[in-house]
Design an enzyme around this catalytic site. Structure first.
Site: not given
Ligand code: 5GP
Length: 107
Positions: A93-94, A98, A100
């Site tokens: 999503e971002v 990164h 987890h």
């Molecule tokens: P992805 O789906 O891109 O692998 O994970 C993005 C993660 O970033 C998600 O688990 C989401 O909860 C976390 N996230 C999104 N926006 C923010 C934010 O503003 N602050 C923090 N601490 N986490 C965020």
């Protein structure tokens, strides 16, 4: 290129709970945790996805794994999951790479 939400957190434009930082990465607590301990290990370099990682970035990817070891020691957890979601179809999503760090599951 527009700053990602994670770059804004690094630049202290958006608040986050920091667990660790050094010259290469920051580690923050996920805003919507999916495990008792849910951290995000985020390189300062804004690589969009794992598919954009270049040969020159391999030391950084290795460093992320060393940081995961340090976190496990610091938080005193015996095991963890280290997960990268790559691309929309991978659940990303971002678009700032990164990993987890998930821990604290029941034995
Ligand atoms: P992805 O789906 O891109 O692998 O994970 C993005 C993660 O970033 C998600 O688990 C989401 O909860 C976390 N996230 C999104 N926006 C923010 C934010 O503003 N602050 C923090 N601490 N986490 C965020």
């Amino acid at each position: 290129m527009e700053k990602s939400i994670f770059t804004k957190i690094m630049d202290k434009e958006i608040p986050a709970r920091f667990e660790y930082e050094d010259e290469h990465v920051i580690v923050i607590h996920d805003i919507a945790p999916k495990a008792p301990i849910h951290l995000l290990i985020i390189p300062r370099k804004p690589i969009p996805t794992l598919m954009d990682v270049q040969e020159e970035d391999l030391p950084l990817i290795g460093h992320i794994h060393r940081v995961a070891q340090k976190l496990a020691e610091k938080l005193n957890v015996k095991g963890f999951r280290l997960i990268n979601n790559c691309g929309k179809e991978g659940g990303q999503e971002v678009f700032h790479i990164h990993y987890h760090f998930l821990a604290g599951f029941q034995e």
